[in-house]
Design an enzyme around this catalytic site. Structure first.
Site, PDB file in Angstrom:
ATOM      1  N   SER A  99      46.994  44.484  35.119  1.00 48.80           N
ATOM      2  CA  SER A  99      45.613  45.028  35.099  1.00 48.80           C
ATOM      3  C   SER A  99      44.803  45.063  36.459  1.00 48.80           C
ATOM      4  O   SER A  99      43.910  45.840  36.545  1.00 48.80           O
ATOM      5  CB  SER A  99      44.831  44.696  33.825  1.00 48.80           C
ATOM      6  OG  SER A  99      44.336  43.417  33.839  1.00 48.80           O
ATOM      7  N   LYS A 168      38.548  40.392  35.130  1.00 48.62           N
ATOM      8  CA  LYS A 168      38.350  41.939  35.881  1.00 48.62           C
ATOM      9  C   LYS A 168      37.502  41.786  36.715  1.00 48.62           C
ATOM     10  O   LYS A 168      36.892  40.844  37.159  1.00 48.62           O
ATOM     11  CB  LYS A 168      37.600  42.764  34.573  1.00 48.62           C
ATOM     12  CG  LYS A 168      38.406  42.872  33.418  1.00 48.62           C
ATOM     13  CD  LYS A 168      39.980  43.670  33.577  1.00 48.62           C
ATOM     14  CE  LYS A 168      40.434  43.627  31.936  1.00 48.62           C
ATOM     15  NZ  LYS A 168      41.835  44.467  32.326  1.00 48.62           N
TER      16      LYS A 168
END
EC number: 3.4.21.89
Length: 312
Positions: A99, A168
């Protein structure tokens, strides 16, 4: 003949006895000087030499025993230091997914700074952060671990299979308004964000999953992965209580370095795109309005002063 015999006998016999006696005395006399000439202290020196060897062997055995006695203490101190470092300074995390490509690859080990939050520092736009699952982001049953795995995970020597941590990039912070039209680019407070330096090659910031505008509540963050087409980030959790945002209290720390593998070693700085002024318009409005309001007053006062001077 008899005399000669006696003389020979008498002469031989006493001479033989003399030779025996002299031989005995001469032998003694020859040995005594040898013993007398032996340097004094030789025996002591030999004794001391033997004693030194014994003392050395004894000291060596004592040193070996001392090392084994101190080994548990050294291990204990090392474990305590490892636990303190993990809790307050740095912790290593393994990247389990794609990701955050290409910034982070699957299998990378990153070092996360856990110290600065203790001094009141809050996450900023552009930083890569590790945070605990705020609830509903990660699914799946817990994996059973043995005592050794749990212990090593507790002190930070290996990751836990049941850690609910994610990684993230912070896109917007409390008070910001973030949005992205389908097929377009992300905007923060109405300003377009240039993500070309870290976005996965070929990705469009919002190819088919536009969102917003979303007003980020205070003390919360909007986060997204660098591989937009392979990241279940804030965009996909807007149905949860935080509406896709995460609390600053869930932040574990900021990822600062890729430590493993060696050929991937690099720092994780904030991209230049976030150095531009992305502050909410409302934050700058009071100052701007104050300046605009003060300007006419200054001009009017200046004109009056000029008229007064001319009148004089």
């Amino acid at each position: 003949m008899a005399v000669g015999a006696r003389s020979g006998s008498g002469g031989d016999e006493p001479e033989g006895r003399l030779d025996d006696r002299n031989g005995g005395r001469l032998g003694a006399e020859h040995r005594e000087p040898a013993e007398a000439e032996k340097p004094t202290g030789t025996e002591e020196a030999e004794d001391h030499g033997t004693g030194g060897d014994d003392a050395g062997r004894h000291a060596k055995r004592k040193k070996q025993r001392s090392f084994w006695r101190e080994l548990p203490l050294l291990i204990g101190i090392a474990l305590i230091l490892a636990l303190l470092i993990k809790t307050f300074l740095l912790q290593a995390f393994s990247i389990p997914s794609d990701s955050m490509q290409n910034t982070l690859q699957r299998g990378d080990r990153v070092l996360v700074d856990k110290l600065t939050p203790w001094f009141g520092s809050t996450p900023e736009r552009g930083e890569v952060v590790v945070f605990q699952d705020p609830g509903g982001w990660l699914d799946g049953p817990e994996v059973s671990e043995n005592f050794i795995q749990k212990s090593l995970s507790f002190i930070g020597l290996m990751p836990s299979a049941n850690d609910k941590d994610l990684i993230k990039r912070v896109i917007a912070t409390g008070g910001d308004t973030v949005a992205c039209e389908e097929g377009g680019q992300v905007t923060v407070n109405g300003r377009t964000l240039d993500e070309s330096s870290y976005l996965f090659p070929g990705n469009i910031p919002c190819e088919r999953d536009g969102f917003g505008p979303v007003k980020v509540p205070e003390d919360r963050l909007w986060v997204m992965g660098d591989h937009r087409q392979d990241s279940l980030d804030s965009r996909y959790h807007q149905q949860l209580p935080g509406k896709g945002t995460i609390s600053e209290e869930d932040i574990v720390g900021r990822a600062v370095v890729i430590g493993w593998p060696p050929n991937r070693w690099s720092t994780l700085p904030v991209p230049d795109a976030y150095e531009q002024n992305l502050s909410a318009a409302g934050a700058a409005t009071p100052a701007a309005l104050g300046l605009l309001g003060a300007l006419p007053i200054v001009l009017v006062r200046r004109r009056r002063l000029l008229r007064t001077d001319q009148g004089d």
